[in-house]
Design a protein around this motif. Structure first.
Motif, PDB file in Angstrom:
ATOM      1  N   MET A 144       0.831  -1.191   0.000  1.00 33.15           N
ATOM      2  CA  MET A 144       0.000   0.000   0.000  1.00 33.15           C
ATOM      3  C   MET A 144       0.879   1.259   0.000  1.00 33.15           C
ATOM      4  SD  MET A 144      -3.075  -1.063  -0.091  1.00 33.15           S
ATOM      5  CE  MET A 144      -3.954  -2.590   0.179  1.00 33.15           C
ATOM      6  N   VAL A 145       0.483   2.239  -0.796  1.00 33.05           N
ATOM      7  CA  VAL A 145       1.195   3.515  -0.776  1.00 33.05           C
ATOM      8  C   VAL A 145       0.638   4.412   0.326  1.00 33.05           C
ATOM      9  CG1 VAL A 145       1.647   5.630  -2.073  1.00 33.05           C
ATOM     10  CG2 VAL A 145       1.841   3.415  -3.194  1.00 33.05           C
ATOM     11  N   VAL A 146      -0.695   4.426   0.457  1.00 32.28           N
ATOM     12  CA  VAL A 146      -1.339   5.251   1.486  1.00 32.28           C
ATOM     13  C   VAL A 146      -2.332   4.400   2.267  1.00 32.28           C
ATOM     14  CG1 VAL A 146      -2.814   7.244   1.938  1.00 32.28           C
ATOM     15  CG2 VAL A 146      -1.105   7.365   0.135  1.00 32.28           C
ATOM     16  N   ARG A 147      -2.305   4.581   3.575  1.00 29.57           N
ATOM     17  CA  ARG A 147      -3.295   3.913   4.421  1.00 29.57           C
ATOM     18  C   ARG A 147      -3.664   4.863   5.554  1.00 29.57           C
ATOM     19  NH1 ARG A 147      -2.674   0.667   9.054  1.00 29.57           N
ATOM     20  NH2 ARG A 147      -0.413   0.551   8.708  1.00 29.57           N
ATOM     21  N   THR A 148      -4.961   5.028   5.789  1.00 29.83           N
ATOM     22  CA  THR A 148      -5.403   5.802   6.941  1.00 29.83           C
ATOM     23  C   THR A 148      -6.045   4.861   7.950  1.00 29.83           C
ATOM     24  OG1 THR A 148      -7.663   6.316   6.205  1.00 29.83           O
ATOM     25  CG2 THR A 148      -5.897   7.724   5.376  1.00 29.83           C
ATOM     26  N   GLU A 149      -5.874   5.192   9.203  1.00 35.06           N
ATOM     27  CA  GLU A 149      -6.357   4.343  10.290  1.00 35.06           C
ATOM     28  C   GLU A 149      -7.190   5.182  11.248  1.00 35.06           C
ATOM     29  OE1 GLU A 149      -3.883   2.521  13.857  1.00 35.06           O
ATOM     30  OE2 GLU A 149      -3.525   1.377  12.008  1.00 35.06           O
ATOM     31  N   ASN A 150      -8.517   4.972  11.210  1.00 31.21           N
ATOM     32  CA  ASN A 150      -9.445   5.701  12.088  1.00 31.21           C
ATOM     33  C   ASN A 150      -9.211   7.209  12.049  1.00 31.21           C
ATOM     34  OD1 ASN A 150     -10.680   3.283  13.034  1.00 31.21           O
ATOM     35  ND2 ASN A 150      -8.969   2.976  14.439  1.00 31.21           N
ATOM     36  N   LEU A 151      -9.025   7.733  10.862  1.00 32.09           N
ATOM     37  CA  LEU A 151      -8.662   9.138  10.692  1.00 32.09           C
ATOM     38  C   LEU A 151      -9.861  10.038  11.015  1.00 32.09           C
ATOM     39  CD1 LEU A 151      -6.192  10.774   9.824  1.00 32.09           C
ATOM     40  CD2 LEU A 151      -7.082  10.747   7.489  1.00 32.09           C
ATOM     41  N   THR A 152      -9.647  10.957  11.941  1.00 32.68           N
ATOM     42  CA  THR A 152     -10.728  11.810  12.436  1.00 32.68           C
ATOM     43  C   THR A 152     -10.249  13.245  12.552  1.00 32.68           C
ATOM     44  OG1 THR A 152     -11.719   9.980  13.689  1.00 32.68           O
ATOM     45  CG2 THR A 152     -12.293  12.224  14.388  1.00 32.68           C
ATOM     46  N   LYS A 153     -11.115  14.173  12.145  1.00 29.17           N
ATOM     47  CA  LYS A 153     -10.825  15.597  12.324  1.00 29.17           C
ATOM     48  C   LYS A 153     -12.078  16.284  12.851  1.00 29.17           C
ATOM     49  CE  LYS A 153      -8.360  19.366  12.087  1.00 29.17           C
ATOM     50  NZ  LYS A 153      -7.093  19.534  12.860  1.00 29.17           N
ATOM     51  N   ILE A 154     -11.922  16.918  14.014  1.00 27.54           N
ATOM     52  CA  ILE A 154     -13.027  17.648  14.648  1.00 27.54           C
ATOM     53  C   ILE A 154     -12.592  19.097  14.840  1.00 27.54           C
ATOM     54  CG2 ILE A 154     -14.505  17.836  16.682  1.00 27.54           C
ATOM     55  CD1 ILE A 154     -14.074  14.818  17.116  1.00 27.54           C
ATOM     56  N   TYR A 155     -13.377  20.001  14.308  1.00 26.42           N
ATOM     57  CA  TYR A 155     -13.126  21.434  14.496  1.00 26.42           C
ATOM     58  C   TYR A 155     -14.037  21.952  15.600  1.00 26.42           C
ATOM     59  CZ  TYR A 155     -10.799  21.152   9.950  1.00 26.42           C
ATOM     60  OH  TYR A 155      -9.968  20.803   8.907  1.00 26.42           O
ATOM     61  N   LYS A 156     -13.494  22.807  16.455  1.00 25.49           N
ATOM     62  CA  LYS A 156     -14.285  23.362  17.549  1.00 25.49           C
ATOM     63  C   LYS A 156     -14.366  24.887  17.413  1.00 25.49           C
ATOM     64  CE  LYS A 156     -13.386  19.744  20.973  1.00 25.49           C
ATOM     65  NZ  LYS A 156     -12.928  19.440  22.347  1.00 25.49           N
ATOM     66  N   THR A 157     -15.582  25.390  17.505  1.00 19.94           N
ATOM     67  CA  THR A 157     -15.813  26.830  17.541  1.00 19.94           C
ATOM     68  C   THR A 157     -16.645  27.120  18.779  1.00 19.94           C
ATOM     69  OG1 THR A 157     -15.822  26.917  15.116  1.00 19.94           O
ATOM     70  CG2 THR A 157     -16.696  28.828  16.283  1.00 19.94           C
ATOM     71  N   GLY A 158     -15.977  27.602  19.816  1.00 20.14           N
ATOM     72  CA  GLY A 158     -16.667  27.781  21.093  1.00 20.14           C
ATOM     73  C   GLY A 158     -17.083  26.427  21.627  1.00 20.14           C
ATOM     74  N   GLU A 159     -18.376  26.262  21.857  1.00 23.18           N
ATOM     75  CA  GLU A 159     -18.887  24.989  22.354  1.00 23.18           C
ATOM     76  C   GLU A 159     -19.390  24.093  21.231  1.00 23.18           C
ATOM     77  OE1 GLU A 159     -21.806  25.700  25.301  1.00 23.18           O
ATOM     78  OE2 GLU A 159     -20.431  26.702  26.692  1.00 23.18           O
ATOM     79  N   THR A 160     -19.260  24.557  19.990  1.00 20.37           N
ATOM     80  CA  THR A 160     -19.760  23.796  18.843  1.00 20.37           C
ATOM     81  C   THR A 160     -18.654  22.930  18.244  1.00 20.37           C
ATOM     82  OG1 THR A 160     -21.301  25.575  18.311  1.00 20.37           O
ATOM     83  CG2 THR A 160     -20.858  23.964  16.572  1.00 20.37           C
ATOM     84  N   GLU A 161     -18.978  21.681  17.978  1.00 18.83           N
ATOM     85  CA  GLU A 161     -18.051  20.755  17.332  1.00 18.83           C
ATOM     86  C   GLU A 161     -18.544  20.419  15.926  1.00 18.83           C
ATOM     87  OE1 GLU A 161     -16.019  18.103  20.907  1.00 18.83           O
ATOM     88  OE2 GLU A 161     -17.367  17.163  19.459  1.00 18.83           O
ATOM     89  N   VAL A 162     -17.617  20.474  14.983  1.00 18.57           N
ATOM     90  CA  VAL A 162     -17.910  20.045  13.615  1.00 18.57           C
ATOM     91  C   VAL A 162     -17.051  18.826  13.322  1.00 18.57           C
ATOM     92  CG1 VAL A 162     -17.868  20.639  11.166  1.00 18.57           C
ATOM     93  CG2 VAL A 162     -18.475  22.381  12.861  1.00 18.57           C
ATOM     94  N   ARG A 163     -17.692  17.689  13.106  1.00 20.00           N
ATOM     95  CA  ARG A 163     -16.977  16.446  12.836  1.00 20.00           C
ATOM     96  C   ARG A 163     -16.763  16.344  11.323  1.00 20.00           C
ATOM     97  NH1 ARG A 163     -17.153  13.300  17.387  1.00 20.00           N
ATOM     98  NH2 ARG A 163     -16.970  11.316  16.282  1.00 20.00           N
ATOM     99  N   ALA A 164     -15.663  16.924  10.853  1.00 25.17           N
ATOM    100  CA  ALA A 164     -15.396  17.005   9.413  1.00 25.17           C
ATOM    101  C   ALA A 164     -15.041  15.654   8.811  1.00 25.17           C
ATOM    102  CB  ALA A 164     -14.264  18.000   9.148  1.00 25.17           C
TER     103      ALA A 164
END
Length: 221
Positions: free
Chosen positions: A1-21
């Motif tokens: 494999m050239v690329v592998r992601t494992e449980n890749l997660t990105k969460i942005y927070k603005t104040g008390e708000t979370e955006v699960r991108a």
């Protein structure tokens, strides 16, 4: 494999708000494979590209490029890895206006202190239909020609993977199709691994496999 992601997660927070991108994305891309990552605006596809390309660090999970965990490194080493092993093609061509086509293409090699293999660069330009434009400045080129220069610049370092983010977004449909044909044929000739981020089903047809992102979740097909 050239690329592998494992449980890749990105969460942005603005104040008390979370955006699960992006949420627990597990993706593999094999050597020489062209994969389309397709989704609507705001679905998380650009976040996926930024994380796979070492541009932005994940909230959780890992990205492996040729079995190396890229986010195990500090920023300086990560920047070096990104420059040497990842090629980027963006919707905006990001060419240096004061440099010729040839100078724009070899710029990444100079920044890395690498010797320019002129015959190989000239062959790459020829394969992308730019042989007669090597002394031209970007403002003398059409949009399609500028995008081809950006593709050549991304390929000149012989990266492990080429990441293209909406590469035909600024082009009309015919020019876009021509650029995609050239990109795909050049990648195949070079045995180049490629991931294309797009919202366009027609663009996805140029790839071997399709991944779809919706609300940060990734699925096959």
């Amino acid at each position: 494999m050239v690329v592998r992601t494992e449980n890749l997660t990105k969460i942005y927070k603005t104040g008390e708000t979370e955006v699960r991108a992006l949420v627990s994305a597990n993706v593999t891309i094999s050597r020489g494979e062209a994969v389309a990552i397709i989704g609507a605006s705001g679905s998380g596809k650009s976040t996926m590209l930024h994380l796979m390309g070492g541009i932005d660090r994940p909230t959780d999970g890992k990205v492996f490029i040729e079995n190396e965990d890229i986010y195990s490194h500090g920023d300086e080493t990560l920047a070096l890895l990104r420059r040497r092993r990842i090629g980027f093609v963006f919707q905006m061509y990001n060419l240096m206006p004061q440099l010729t086509v040839y100078e724009n293409v070899v710029l990444p090699l100079g920044l890395d202190g690498r010797i320019v293999d002129r015959p190989r660069v000239e062959a790459l330009l020829e394969s992308l239909g730019l042989a007669e434009k090597h002394k031209s400045l970007p403002n003398r080129l059409s949009g399609g020609q500028q995008q081809r220069v950006a593709i050549a610049r991304a390929l000149v370092t012989q990266p492990a993977i080429l990441l293209a983010d909406e590469p035909t977004g600024n082009l009309d449909s015919k020019t876009g199709a021509d650029v995609l044909n050239l990109l795909r044929s050049t990648a195949q000739r070079l045995g180049q691994t490629m991931a294309v981020i797009t919202h366009d089903e027609k663009v996805a047809q140029f790839c071997d496999r399709v991944l779809r992102i919706e609300d940060g979740a990734v699925r096959e097909g």
